[in-house]
Design a protein around this motif. Structure first.
Motif, PDB file in Angstrom:
ATOM      1  N   PRO A  27      -2.832  58.822  -1.112  1.00 22.59           N
ATOM      2  CA  PRO A  27      -2.157  59.565   0.376  1.00 22.59           C
ATOM      3  C   PRO A  27      -1.982  61.222   0.138  1.00 22.59           C
ATOM      4  CG  PRO A  27      -1.112  57.450  -0.188  1.00 22.59           C
ATOM      5  CD  PRO A  27      -2.008  57.772  -1.330  1.00 22.59           C
ATOM      6  N   LEU A  28      -2.278  61.853   1.172  1.00 23.63           N
ATOM      7  CA  LEU A  28      -1.843  63.299   1.081  1.00 23.63           C
ATOM      8  C   LEU A  28      -0.678  63.592   2.157  1.00 23.63           C
ATOM      9  CD1 LEU A  28      -5.353  65.017   1.092  1.00 23.63           C
ATOM     10  CD2 LEU A  28      -3.821  64.771  -0.871  1.00 23.63           C
ATOM     11  N   SER A  29      -0.155  62.477   2.689  1.00 28.47           N
ATOM     12  CA  SER A  29       0.804  62.429   3.827  1.00 28.47           C
ATOM     13  C   SER A  29       1.764  61.268   3.652  1.00 28.47           C
ATOM     14  CB  SER A  29       0.487  62.748   5.202  1.00 28.47           C
ATOM     15  OG  SER A  29       1.209  62.671   6.088  1.00 28.47           O
ATOM     16  N   ASN A  30       3.142  61.487   4.134  1.00 28.08           N
ATOM     17  CA  ASN A  30       3.937  60.791   4.207  1.00 28.08           C
ATOM     18  C   ASN A  30       3.946  59.920   5.520  1.00 28.08           C
ATOM     19  OD1 ASN A  30       5.058  61.451   1.481  1.00 28.08           O
ATOM     20  ND2 ASN A  30       6.225  62.777   2.364  1.00 28.08           N
ATOM     21  N   PHE A  31       2.880  60.063   6.535  1.00 33.40           N
ATOM     22  CA  PHE A  31       2.893  59.346   7.522  1.00 33.40           C
ATOM     23  C   PHE A  31       2.668  57.864   7.175  1.00 33.40           C
ATOM     24  CE2 PHE A  31      -0.016  57.551  10.554  1.00 33.40           C
ATOM     25  CZ  PHE A  31       0.919  57.628  11.810  1.00 33.40           C
ATOM     26  N   GLN A  32       3.762  56.934   7.927  1.00 32.60           N
ATOM     27  CA  GLN A  32       3.587  55.702   7.485  1.00 32.60           C
ATOM     28  C   GLN A  32       3.431  54.893   8.770  1.00 32.60           C
ATOM     29  OE1 GLN A  32       6.841  55.479   4.452  1.00 32.60           O
ATOM     30  NE2 GLN A  32       5.933  53.641   4.479  1.00 32.60           N
ATOM     31  N   PRO A  33       2.173  54.491   9.442  1.00 30.17           N
ATOM     32  CA  PRO A  33       2.144  53.523  10.520  1.00 30.17           C
ATOM     33  C   PRO A  33       2.516  52.132  10.181  1.00 30.17           C
ATOM     34  CG  PRO A  33      -0.110  54.165   9.536  1.00 30.17           C
ATOM     35  CD  PRO A  33       1.248  55.092   8.876  1.00 30.17           C
ATOM     36  N   GLU A  34       3.087  51.619  10.935  1.00 30.98           N
ATOM     37  CA  GLU A  34       3.631  50.295  11.013  1.00 30.98           C
ATOM     38  C   GLU A  34       2.318  49.470  10.676  1.00 30.98           C
ATOM     39  OE1 GLU A  34       6.639  49.351  13.679  1.00 30.98           O
ATOM     40  OE2 GLU A  34       7.794  51.033  12.876  1.00 30.98           O
ATOM     41  N   ARG A  35       2.567  48.147  10.028  1.00 33.11           N
ATOM     42  CA  ARG A  35       1.505  47.229  10.185  1.00 33.11           C
ATOM     43  C   ARG A  35       1.804  46.386  11.454  1.00 33.11           C
ATOM     44  NH1 ARG A  35       1.688  44.324   3.906  1.00 33.11           N
ATOM     45  NH2 ARG A  35       1.681  46.444   2.956  1.00 33.11           N
ATOM     46  N   PHE A 169      -3.399  52.144   6.469  1.00 37.45           N
ATOM     47  CA  PHE A 169      -4.235  52.148   5.822  1.00 37.45           C
ATOM     48  C   PHE A 169      -4.219  50.890   4.621  1.00 37.45           C
ATOM     49  CE2 PHE A 169      -1.412  53.233   2.480  1.00 37.45           C
ATOM     50  CZ  PHE A 169      -2.057  53.187   1.280  1.00 37.45           C
ATOM     51  N   HIS A 170      -3.194  50.302   4.179  1.00 40.70           N
ATOM     52  CA  HIS A 170      -3.245  49.384   3.128  1.00 40.70           C
ATOM     53  C   HIS A 170      -3.527  48.024   4.167  1.00 40.70           C
ATOM     54  CE1 HIS A 170      -2.032  47.116  -0.254  1.00 40.70           C
ATOM     55  NE2 HIS A 170      -1.310  46.454   0.234  1.00 40.70           N
ATOM     56  N   GLU A 171      -2.945  47.775   5.106  1.00 40.92           N
ATOM     57  CA  GLU A 171      -3.353  46.717   5.852  1.00 40.92           C
ATOM     58  C   GLU A 171      -4.990  46.432   6.298  1.00 40.92           C
ATOM     59  OE1 GLU A 171      -0.899  44.244   9.051  1.00 40.92           O
ATOM     60  OE2 GLU A 171      -1.999  46.079  10.101  1.00 40.92           O
ATOM     61  N   TRP A 307      -7.001  43.860  -6.714  1.00 41.74           N
ATOM     62  CA  TRP A 307      -7.720  45.101  -6.135  1.00 41.74           C
ATOM     63  C   TRP A 307      -6.817  45.624  -5.399  1.00 41.74           C
ATOM     64  CZ3 TRP A 307     -10.447  46.389 -10.029  1.00 41.74           C
ATOM     65  CH2 TRP A 307     -11.218  45.604 -10.663  1.00 41.74           C
ATOM     66  N   ILE A 308      -6.139  44.801  -4.353  1.00 39.61           N
ATOM     67  CA  ILE A 308      -5.588  45.330  -3.075  1.00 39.61           C
ATOM     68  C   ILE A 308      -4.285  46.014  -3.677  1.00 39.61           C
ATOM     69  CG2 ILE A 308      -4.008  44.608  -1.102  1.00 39.61           C
ATOM     70  CD1 ILE A 308      -6.070  42.174  -0.741  1.00 39.61           C
ATOM     71  N   TRP A 309      -3.876  45.496  -4.702  1.00 37.88           N
ATOM     72  CA  TRP A 309      -2.362  46.177  -5.324  1.00 37.88           C
ATOM     73  C   TRP A 309      -2.675  47.446  -5.880  1.00 37.88           C
ATOM     74  CZ3 TRP A 309      -1.047  46.897 -10.735  1.00 37.88           C
ATOM     75  CH2 TRP A 309       0.079  47.204 -10.766  1.00 37.88           C
ATOM     76  N   LEU A 310      -3.892  47.511  -6.665  1.00 35.10           N
ATOM     77  CA  LEU A 310      -4.398  48.646  -7.320  1.00 35.10           C
ATOM     78  C   LEU A 310      -4.554  49.929  -6.228  1.00 35.10           C
ATOM     79  CD1 LEU A 310      -6.640  47.471 -10.319  1.00 35.10           C
ATOM     80  CD2 LEU A 310      -4.384  48.621 -10.563  1.00 35.10           C
ATOM     81  N   SER A 311      -4.917  49.284  -5.071  1.00 31.90           N
ATOM     82  CA  SER A 311      -5.737  50.321  -4.206  1.00 31.90           C
ATOM     83  C   SER A 311      -4.523  50.946  -3.527  1.00 31.90           C
ATOM     84  CB  SER A 311      -6.596  49.579  -3.081  1.00 31.90           C
ATOM     85  OG  SER A 311      -6.133  48.825  -2.369  1.00 31.90           O
ATOM     86  N   VAL A 460     -12.432  59.496   4.638  1.00 33.29           N
ATOM     87  CA  VAL A 460     -11.884  58.230   3.948  1.00 33.29           C
ATOM     88  C   VAL A 460     -10.766  58.433   3.020  1.00 33.29           C
ATOM     89  CG1 VAL A 460     -12.497  55.985   2.756  1.00 33.29           C
ATOM     90  CG2 VAL A 460     -14.364  57.475   3.980  1.00 33.29           C
ATOM     91  N   THR A 461      -9.417  58.368   3.730  1.00 30.72           N
ATOM     92  CA  THR A 461      -8.474  58.731   2.864  1.00 30.72           C
ATOM     93  C   THR A 461      -7.346  57.909   2.881  1.00 30.72           C
ATOM     94  OG1 THR A 461      -7.378  59.788   4.824  1.00 30.72           O
ATOM     95  CG2 THR A 461      -8.517  61.332   3.064  1.00 30.72           C
ATOM     96  N   ASP A 462      -6.528  57.631   1.831  1.00 28.83           N
ATOM     97  CA  ASP A 462      -5.578  56.549   1.709  1.00 28.83           C
ATOM     98  C   ASP A 462      -4.095  57.043   2.190  1.00 28.83           C
ATOM     99  OD1 ASP A 462      -7.413  54.739   0.538  1.00 28.83           O
ATOM    100  OD2 ASP A 462      -6.697  55.076  -1.475  1.00 28.83           O
ATOM    101  N   HIS A 463      -4.314  57.706   3.387  1.00 35.16           N
ATOM    102  CA  HIS A 463      -2.913  58.210   3.776  1.00 35.16           C
ATOM    103  C   HIS A 463      -2.152  56.891   4.400  1.00 35.16           C
ATOM    104  CE1 HIS A 463      -4.155  57.498   7.668  1.00 35.16           C
ATOM    105  NE2 HIS A 463      -5.410  58.176   7.706  1.00 35.16           N
ATOM    106  N   GLY A 464      -0.943  57.248   4.467  1.00 31.53           N
ATOM    107  CA  GLY A 464      -0.185  55.891   5.177  1.00 31.53           C
ATOM    108  C   GLY A 464       1.313  55.756   4.174  1.00 31.53           C
ATOM    109  N   ARG A 465       0.982  55.024   2.958  1.00 34.44           N
ATOM    110  CA  ARG A 465       2.117  54.685   2.149  1.00 34.44           C
ATOM    111  C   ARG A 465       2.040  55.462   0.950  1.00 34.44           C
ATOM    112  NH1 ARG A 465       4.486  50.281   4.175  1.00 34.44           N
ATOM    113  NH2 ARG A 465       3.471  49.352   5.795  1.00 34.44           N
ATOM    114  N   PRO A 466       3.059  56.258   0.917  1.00 34.39           N
ATOM    115  CA  PRO A 466       2.941  57.117  -0.650  1.00 34.39           C
ATOM    116  C   PRO A 466       3.129  56.255  -1.683  1.00 34.39           C
ATOM    117  CG  PRO A 466       5.176  57.252   0.727  1.00 34.39           C
ATOM    118  CD  PRO A 466       4.372  56.519   1.390  1.00 34.39           C
ATOM    119  N   ALA A 467       2.478  56.393  -2.942  1.00 35.30           N
ATOM    120  CA  ALA A 467       2.701  55.618  -4.192  1.00 35.30           C
ATOM    121  C   ALA A 467       3.919  55.530  -4.611  1.00 35.30           C
ATOM    122  CB  ALA A 467       1.488  56.359  -5.213  1.00 35.30           C
TER     123      ALA A 467
END
Length: 467
Positions: A27-35, A169-171, A307-311, A460-467
């Motif tokens: 993620p490059l942003s703290n934007f967090q869409p809800e599941r 993004f994670h969902e 794999w889902i956890w690692l991603s 294709v970015t993993d934005h959404g949930r910060p690590a």
């Protein structure tokens, strides 16, 4: 029926994130869409994959040989019909993808296709799996054409929903994981029926046909009742097929993702297509092929949560890269194996199976990021067309073993039923492991070179949930 609406502010903010980032990075942003989906809804979404996987596994493992030998239609004619069916898919997949993108109905763009596709798929699968005793080549050709068409009519719109439904993004990875898990369940079930129940092939195929029908009806019911609809208004005018094609291939991230996926799937097809020969002639344990394939499928399922956890922690691109390397290391070990190395090859099957699971989840989830971020307010849907070309690439790779490896083995005099010398066995190992390793390294370089999302194409970015 559950529905949710995407606020325009969320779409616009979501679409703008990632510019300057790289394909599949963290993620490059703290934007967090809800599941938007519960665990139960995620499960209900994946169930329809089971009958598709059962029929697909039977198509690969049992049906060609059954029609060629027990039905007496001959290998050459049967093989030609199935190759023609795959080529037919290359045309119908993009067409159905485009038509489902452009469908407008009170039930949304995808659901009418799914409501049509499930009964059509069940009927055509029944025709293919339970033929009459006097079935001819004409019957097989008609059954194959109906099956491949019905499969596409169901699978492309159904899978497209997984790409576009969630703003999180994670969902998206979880949804891809649900489909992959039910795919493994379907494949294991279909593969084990002849061995566990000790049934002849004809009866096994008949039982698979019944299960496909039952699970298809159950999956459709669960999907209609519990999977939420995504309501998004399209205000842009409809576009033609050529314009839609230009739009999807204008996306540089999509081109790089599709190229990486195509190369990896080609490598997987070589390994999977030559496993039986490798076990028989290198390991010397043809009676254990069922055990090895069972370990591979089981590892695929068990490693999906990892794999889902690692991603979520490290990003989808990094996770897929680790999986590609892991499979390459496992295949490199096969150059050291010989007769009787059963435990060592079982370990290889576990690692390769684990990587196959990641190959199923990450590219799909990354494609969902491209699709979702490209859908700014009012823009045309393109998920079906994006997915269709990815599917076409995957299907074409399965002719690689027949078109590349088998002629090379014939050229060096490989005997598929007898003994072979070092030259023949080395050639087999090169195509089973060596070439797939090289292809995976090429795929890694393509993935690494994926462009920055600094233009008008979606990222294709993993934005959404910060690590």
């Amino acid at each position: 029926m559950f529905k949710y609406r995407i606020p325009s502010s969320e779409i616009n903010q979501n679409a703008s994130i990632g510019h300057g980032g790289y394909v599949g990075q963290r993620p490059l942003s703290n934007f967090q869409p809800e599941r938007v989906m519960t665990f139960w809804q995620v499960l209900c979404f994946g169930v329809l994959t089971t009958p598709l996987a059962m029929a697909g596994l039977a198509l690969v493992m049992f049906i060609p040989t059954f029609y060629a030998t027990e039905m007496g239609l001959g290998f050459t004619a049967v093989g030609a019909i199935f190759v023609a069916g795959r080529l037919f898919d290359v045309i119908t997949d993009p067409l159905v993808g485009y038509l489902s993108d452009e469908t407008h109905s009170r039930f949304g763009p995808r659901k009418p296709w799914i409501l049509l596709g499930v009964p059509a798929f069940c009927i055509s699968a029944w025709m293919l799996l339970s033929p009459p005793d006097d079935a001819s080549l004409l019957y097989l050709a008609i059954a194959c054409a109906l099956y491949f068409l019905a499969y596409t009519v169901l699978d492309v719109p159904y899978s497209s929903i997984g790409l576009e439904i969630s703003p999180d993004f994670h969902e998206r990875s979880i949804l891809a994981g649900s489909k992959a898990a039910f795919q493994v369940i379907g494949a294991i079930t279909a593969a084990s029926i002849p061995f566990v129940l000790a049934l002849p092939v004809a009866q096994s195929l008949g039982l698979i046909a019944k299960l496909v029908t039952i699970l298809g009806a159950a999956g459709l019911l669960l999907f209609v009742l519990f999977v939420p609809d995504r309501i998004r208004t399209v205000t842009h005018p409809r576009i033609g097929l050529l314009s839609a094609l230009k739009q999807i291939f204008a996306s540089r991230p999509y081109r790089y993702l599709t190229a990486s996926f195509l190369i990896v799937q080609t490598a997987n097809s070589l390994t999977a297509g030559l496993t039986l020969l490798f076990v028989t002639h290198v390991i010397g344990a043809p009676d254990l092929i069922g055990l090895f394939m069972g370990l591979l499928f089981l590892a695929t399922a068990l490693f999906l949560p990892l794999w889902i956890w690692l991603s979520r922690r490290n990003g989808k691109k990094a996770t897929w890269s680790v999986s590609i390397l892991l499979c390459g290391v496992a295949l490199a070990a096969t150059f050291l194996l010989g007769p009787g190395d059963i435990i060592a090859f079982a370990a290889v099957c576990v690692l390769v199976g684990a990587a196959f699971g990641c190959d199923a989840i990450m590219p799909t989830s990354m494609l969902a990021d491209i699709v979702y971020e490209g859908e700014t307010e009012g823009r045309n849907r393109l998920a079906g067309l994006f997915l269709a070309f990815k599917n076409s690439a995957s299907k074409l790779t399965f002719v690689v073993p027949m078109g590349l490896a088998f002629p090379a083995l014939d050229l060096v005099g490989f005997d598929k039923t007898g003994s072979n010398g070092s030259e023949q066995l080395t050639t087999l190992v090169v195509f089973f492991a060596g070439l797939p390793i090289l292809l995976r390294l090429i795929a890694l370089s393509v993935l690494k070179a994926a462009p920055a999302a600094n233009d008008d194409t979606p990222a294709v970015t993993d934005h959404g949930r910060p690590a």
